[in-house]
Design a protein around this motif. Structure first.
Motif, PDB file in Angstrom:
ATOM      1  N   HIS A 288      -2.881   9.922   5.477  1.00 64.16           N
ATOM      2  CA  HIS A 288      -2.135  10.471   4.574  1.00 64.16           C
ATOM      3  C   HIS A 288      -0.702  10.078   4.607  1.00 64.16           C
ATOM      4  CE1 HIS A 288       0.128  13.172   7.550  1.00 64.16           C
ATOM      5  NE2 HIS A 288      -1.093  13.169   8.169  1.00 64.16           N
ATOM      6  N   SER A 289       0.310  10.237   3.425  1.00 66.31           N
ATOM      7  CA  SER A 289       1.551   9.759   3.224  1.00 66.31           C
ATOM      8  C   SER A 289       1.786   8.291   3.954  1.00 66.31           C
ATOM      9  CB  SER A 289       2.416  10.865   3.750  1.00 66.31           C
ATOM     10  OG  SER A 289       2.121  12.273   3.173  1.00 66.31           O
ATOM     11  N   LEU A 290       1.283   7.486   3.623  1.00 68.76           N
ATOM     12  CA  LEU A 290       1.339   6.128   4.315  1.00 68.76           C
ATOM     13  C   LEU A 290       1.808   4.759   3.288  1.00 68.76           C
ATOM     14  CD1 LEU A 290      -1.148   4.843   7.070  1.00 68.76           C
ATOM     15  CD2 LEU A 290      -0.492   3.362   5.399  1.00 68.76           C
ATOM     16  N   ASP A 291       2.741   4.376   3.801  1.00 63.03           N
ATOM     17  CA  ASP A 291       3.494   3.275   3.080  1.00 63.03           C
ATOM     18  C   ASP A 291       3.186   2.098   3.889  1.00 63.03           C
ATOM     19  OD1 ASP A 291       3.880   4.826   0.816  1.00 63.03           O
ATOM     20  OD2 ASP A 291       5.935   5.190   1.548  1.00 63.03           O
ATOM     21  N   LEU A 292       2.792   1.082   3.563  1.00 65.05           N
ATOM     22  CA  LEU A 292       2.639  -0.178   4.265  1.00 65.05           C
ATOM     23  C   LEU A 292       3.040  -1.506   3.312  1.00 65.05           C
ATOM     24  CD1 LEU A 292       1.698  -1.811   6.832  1.00 65.05           C
ATOM     25  CD2 LEU A 292      -0.595  -1.362   6.025  1.00 65.05           C
TER      26      LEU A 292
ATOM     27  N   LEU B 263       0.833  -1.214  -0.067  1.00 67.89           N
ATOM     28  CA  LEU B 263      -0.025  -0.120   0.169  1.00 67.89           C
ATOM     29  C   LEU B 263       0.794   1.287   0.048  1.00 67.89           C
ATOM     30  CD1 LEU B 263      -2.781   1.167   0.251  1.00 67.89           C
ATOM     31  CD2 LEU B 263      -2.458   1.186   2.980  1.00 67.89           C
ATOM     32  N   HIS B 264       0.534   2.047  -0.992  1.00 70.78           N
ATOM     33  CA  HIS B 264       1.316   3.409  -1.197  1.00 70.78           C
ATOM     34  C   HIS B 264       0.133   4.583  -1.109  1.00 70.78           C
ATOM     35  CE1 HIS B 264       5.330   1.527  -1.685  1.00 70.78           C
ATOM     36  NE2 HIS B 264       4.798   0.917  -2.527  1.00 70.78           N
ATOM     37  N   LEU B 265      -0.087   4.873  -0.139  1.00 72.19           N
ATOM     38  CA  LEU B 265      -1.194   6.028   0.185  1.00 72.19           C
ATOM     39  C   LEU B 265      -0.886   7.211   0.378  1.00 72.19           C
ATOM     40  CD1 LEU B 265      -4.242   5.205   2.151  1.00 72.19           C
ATOM     41  CD2 LEU B 265      -3.019   7.209   2.651  1.00 72.19           C
ATOM     42  N   ARG B 266      -1.446   8.049  -0.581  1.00 68.57           N
ATOM     43  CA  ARG B 266      -0.924   9.648  -0.663  1.00 68.57           C
ATOM     44  C   ARG B 266      -2.164  10.128   0.677  1.00 68.57           C
ATOM     45  NH1 ARG B 266       0.513   8.828  -5.868  1.00 68.57           N
ATOM     46  NH2 ARG B 266      -1.711   9.127  -6.434  1.00 68.57           N
ATOM     47  N   THR B 267      -3.488  10.007   0.388  1.00 71.96           N
ATOM     48  CA  THR B 267      -4.537  10.331   1.223  1.00 71.96           C
ATOM     49  C   THR B 267      -5.709   9.483   0.983  1.00 71.96           C
ATOM     50  OG1 THR B 267      -5.637  11.611  -0.668  1.00 71.96           O
ATOM     51  CG2 THR B 267      -3.875  12.882   1.069  1.00 71.96           C
ATOM     52  N   ALA B 268      -6.684   9.456   2.059  1.00 67.18           N
ATOM     53  CA  ALA B 268      -7.692   8.817   2.389  1.00 67.18           C
ATOM     54  C   ALA B 268      -8.885   9.589   2.949  1.00 67.18           C
ATOM     55  CB  ALA B 268      -7.625   7.248   2.703  1.00 67.18           C
TER      56      ALA B 268
ATOM     57  N   ARG C 165     -11.342  -2.556   1.266  1.00 69.01           N
ATOM     58  CA  ARG C 165     -11.883  -1.671   0.147  1.00 69.01           C
ATOM     59  C   ARG C 165     -13.198  -1.225   0.595  1.00 69.01           C
ATOM     60  NH1 ARG C 165      -9.726   0.994  -2.981  1.00 69.01           N
ATOM     61  NH2 ARG C 165     -10.629   0.605  -4.754  1.00 69.01           N
ATOM     62  N   PHE C 166     -13.444  -0.693   1.718  1.00 66.21           N
ATOM     63  CA  PHE C 166     -14.555  -0.006   2.045  1.00 66.21           C
ATOM     64  C   PHE C 166     -14.425   1.464   1.836  1.00 66.21           C
ATOM     65  CE2 PHE C 166     -15.489  -3.624   5.454  1.00 66.21           C
ATOM     66  CZ  PHE C 166     -16.340  -4.228   4.422  1.00 66.21           C
ATOM     67  N   LEU C 167     -13.170   1.815   1.984  1.00 62.72           N
ATOM     68  CA  LEU C 167     -12.732   3.171   1.907  1.00 62.72           C
ATOM     69  C   LEU C 167     -11.701   3.084   0.384  1.00 62.72           C
ATOM     70  CD1 LEU C 167     -11.873   4.964   5.124  1.00 62.72           C
ATOM     71  CD2 LEU C 167     -13.963   5.369   3.881  1.00 62.72           C
ATOM     72  N   ASP C 168     -11.871   4.223  -0.386  1.00 61.08           N
ATOM     73  CA  ASP C 168     -10.983   4.381  -1.503  1.00 61.08           C
ATOM     74  C   ASP C 168      -9.935   5.051  -1.202  1.00 61.08           C
ATOM     75  OD1 ASP C 168     -10.106   3.935  -3.981  1.00 61.08           O
ATOM     76  OD2 ASP C 168     -11.706   5.163  -5.031  1.00 61.08           O
ATOM     77  N   LEU C 169      -8.738   5.266  -1.838  1.00 61.62           N
ATOM     78  CA  LEU C 169      -7.563   5.843  -1.729  1.00 61.62           C
ATOM     79  C   LEU C 169      -7.065   6.578  -2.849  1.00 61.62           C
ATOM     80  CD1 LEU C 169      -4.439   3.645  -1.489  1.00 61.62           C
ATOM     81  CD2 LEU C 169      -6.812   2.830  -2.321  1.00 61.62           C
ATOM     82  N   ASP C 170      -6.281   7.695  -2.395  1.00 62.14           N
ATOM     83  CA  ASP C 170      -5.528   8.360  -3.390  1.00 62.14           C
ATOM     84  C   ASP C 170      -4.297   7.609  -3.362  1.00 62.14           C
ATOM     85  OD1 ASP C 170      -4.354   9.874  -5.465  1.00 62.14           O
ATOM     86  OD2 ASP C 170      -4.293  11.771  -3.892  1.00 62.14           O
ATOM     87  N   GLY C 171      -3.702   6.859  -4.527  1.00 61.43           N
ATOM     88  CA  GLY C 171      -2.543   6.283  -4.298  1.00 61.43           C
ATOM     89  C   GLY C 171      -2.425   4.791  -5.046  1.00 61.43           C
ATOM     90  N   THR C 172      -1.719   3.829  -4.825  1.00 62.99           N
ATOM     91  CA  THR C 172      -1.690   2.526  -5.083  1.00 62.99           C
ATOM     92  C   THR C 172      -1.735   1.442  -4.251  1.00 62.99           C
ATOM     93  OG1 THR C 172       0.799   2.403  -5.078  1.00 62.99           O
ATOM     94  CG2 THR C 172      -0.110   3.174  -7.084  1.00 62.99           C
ATOM     95  N   TYR C 173      -2.580   0.385  -4.436  1.00 64.98           N
ATOM     96  CA  TYR C 173      -2.862  -0.494  -3.534  1.00 64.98           C
ATOM     97  C   TYR C 173      -2.773  -1.958  -4.316  1.00 64.98           C
ATOM     98  CZ  TYR C 173      -5.455  -3.906  -0.272  1.00 64.98           C
ATOM     99  OH  TYR C 173      -5.842  -4.655   0.647  1.00 64.98           O
ATOM    100  N   GLU C 174      -1.818  -2.948  -3.989  1.00 64.53           N
ATOM    101  CA  GLU C 174      -1.502  -3.898  -4.871  1.00 64.53           C
ATOM    102  C   GLU C 174      -1.478  -5.263  -3.879  1.00 64.53           C
ATOM    103  OE1 GLU C 174       2.155  -3.611  -6.588  1.00 64.53           O
ATOM    104  OE2 GLU C 174       1.501  -2.012  -7.887  1.00 64.53           O
TER     105      GLU C 174
END
Length: 572
Positions: free
Chosen positions: A375-379, A359-364, A406-415
């Protein structure tokens, strides 16, 4: 989106719901035609009866009145017969649409759950529960009134009224004009009286009914807490006041309906007087005979009997529109920002082993909230890791769990295993990444049904085996087995037992990646330690990945890594 655009979207959604309430054209117009035949038979019955009685008083030969005798019998039977068919056809069509309306609303709500239902209400502090139940039950039940009490009366009644006025004009032009003027005056006066006396009450009934449902829901679901904190009298008083306000609005509406009917009846008498005032001179001059004068004089009474439903239709329209607007407010025309949806080209997600999650998340954001919750979260969760996530209340731990499921969407990538989840079906993601919530929902059924919810093909032996794994084997046997009830929302089990039942469901569902959100929030320290240990050891035995969100200390031997979330982002 501007305010004007928002209002336009809401109006479009309201119109869509009202269109959905209308039966198919063939069924709707058949009911309207039957209603017009019933109303026409009622008017014809009184007219023919008046002519027959008056003509019979002149003692003509039977052959001159035999057709009128047959007409009276035919119209009397036709009035009741067509009325029955109209009610049968109209209600059958309307109630068939009721099932379609509910199915459509639930189909639109399912993609929004759990975070998108009532998006924005969290910000506005609105109560859901009873309010949502009222909108999806009582407000939906109002929608069949649109074809039954608005469309059918206006169209069928309008046809009968116009035809009757034309007939009166043929008999005596002055009487026809007088009848038209009386009808127009009755329509204006009746509509204005109804709007003045009942309009406000009709618009307030739906919200007041929802407020009563919310107050009752709060009282029933929180009865134990209300008793414990000696707040039951205040809750009962809220229910009483809500009921009193609803009763007052219903009484006001009833009074308005009565005043409307009285005004229409008064003008019906005026129309009869006008008919006599124009008919008597015509009789004296020989332009009209006595039987026809009787028809002209009594025709307004029959017409106004049919006409009386027209002003009331506008009151029904106000009620139906208010309910449609409330439903439109609950079920948005489009999915709110922050709620993930399947792309038209969404593919299947196939996982053959325990996957890596990146997970590379910019915001949710929570739906309806402007400020980001993460925000700004890498997991990165490696296969078979057992990770503990800690952090203060409000840091975003539950939001992170909802992003991963996937109950919430995100701005970023999720693989998942290198596959971007935005390009696959959301349900497939949730078959890989499962969530045991902080307050798991237990259905008001027995233990067996609460487990079969996760895998309906499981045998009793498999259910007992999974209960043994989560430490509920002896407890199940002591309660009489899988048929023992758990009560509404798990009222007959403790918080720790509810968490273990939820864990058993997750094991039956066989999620490769399991997220457990605060499993120890509602139990004491001794039970909390056992629950955490059982969760992590069970996951280790199965070789699945576990992300445990917990405030309870966890021994290092049970975990492979620790993470700390604060202010919506991971910190060292």
């Amino acid at each position: 989106m501007s305010v004007s655009d928002t209002l336009r979207v809401e109006r479009d959604q309201t119109r869509r719901i009202l269109r959905l309430a209308l039966p198919p054209a063939r069924r709707l117009w058949s009911a309207v035609a039957l209603g017009a035949l019933s109303g026409g038979s009622a008017v014809a019955l009184l007219g023919v009866s008046a002519w027959l009685i008056t003509r019979a008083s002149e003692q003509p030969a039977l052959m001159y009145i035999s057709m009128a005798v047959v007409g009276v019998r035919a119209f009397a039977l036709g009035r009741a017969f067509f009325r029955y068919l109209e009610r049968l056809a109209g209600h059958d069509a309307a109630f068939h649409r009721l099932g379609d309306i509910r199915a459509d609303l639930f189909a639109r709500l399912v993609p929004l759950g759990p975070d998108g239902v009532g998006a924005g209400d969290r910000r506005e502090g609105k109560a859901r529960g009873g309010e949502l139940l009222s909108r999806l039950a009582d407000d939906v039940d109002e929608l069949p009134d649109f074809p039954l009490r608005v469309v059918q009366p206006l169209v069928a009644g309008g046809v009968v009224v116009v035809a009757s006025a034309v007939a009166a004009f043929i008999f005596l032009p002055a009487a026809g004009i007088a009848l038209l003027l009386a009808l127009a005056a009755a329509f204006v006066v009746g509509t204005l009286v109804n709007r003045w006396a009942a309009g406000s009450a009709e618009r307030r009934i739906a919200p007041l009914r929802a407020a009563l449902a919310a107050a009752v829901h709060e009282l029933v679901t929180g009865l134990d807490l209300l008793i414990a904190f000696d707040a039951l009298p205040q809750a009962r008083e809220r229910v009483r006041k809500a009921g009193a306000r609803l009763t007052a609005a219903v009484r006001t509406r009833a009074a308005g309906l009565g005043l409307t009917a009285g005004a229409v009846s008064l003008l019906a008498g005026v129309a009869t007087v006008l008919a006599l005032a124009t008919g008597i001179p015509a009789l004296e001059s020989g332009r009209l005979d006595a039987p026809t004068l009787a028809v002209v004089a009594l025709l307004p009474l029959a017409v106004f009997e049919v006409f009386g439903t027209l002003p009331l239709a506008f009151g029904a329209w106000r009620r139906v529109r208010a309910s449609a607007e409330r439903i439109a407010d609950t079920v948005p025309a489009s999915v709110p920002d922050g709620v993930p949806v399947d792309a038209p080209s969404a593919a299947a997600l196939t996982v053959t082993s325990v996957p890596d999650v990146t997970l590379h998340l910019r915001t949710a954001h929570w739906p309806g909230e402007a400020a980001p919750v993460l925000h700004s979260l890498d997991l990165v969760l490696r296969a078979r890791e057992r990770v503990v996530l800690t952090g203060p209340t409000g840091a975003g731990k539950t939001a992170l769990a909802h992003v991963l499921t996937r109950f919430l969407d995100l701005d970023g990538t999720y693989e998942i295993d290198g596959v971007e989840v935005r390009g696959v079906r959301q349900d497939d993601v949730r078959r890989v990444v499962g969530l045991v919530e902080q307050q798991p929902y237990l259905f008001d059924s027995d233990l067996r049904q609460n487990l079969l919810f996760a895998r309906d093909s499981a045998t009793d032996e498999e259910l007992l085996a999974v209960l043994e794994r989560v430490g509920l084997g002896e407890w199940t046997r002591s309660r009489g087995g899988l048929g023992s009830p758990v009560g509404e929302r798990g009222a007959l089990v403790s918080g720790g037992q509810a968490q273990r039942i939820a864990l058993a469901r997750a094991l039956l569902a066989d999620f490769p990646v399991l997220i457990v959100d605060e499993p120890t929030a509602n139990v004491d320290a001794a039970v909390a330690d056992r629950i955490v240990r059982d969760i992590l050891t069970t996951a280790a035995d199965d070789g699945r990945t576990v992300l445990l969100i917990s405030h309870t200390p966890v021994p290092d031997a049970l975990v492979t890594r620790r993470l700390h979330l604060e202010g919506g982002t991971l910190v060292p």
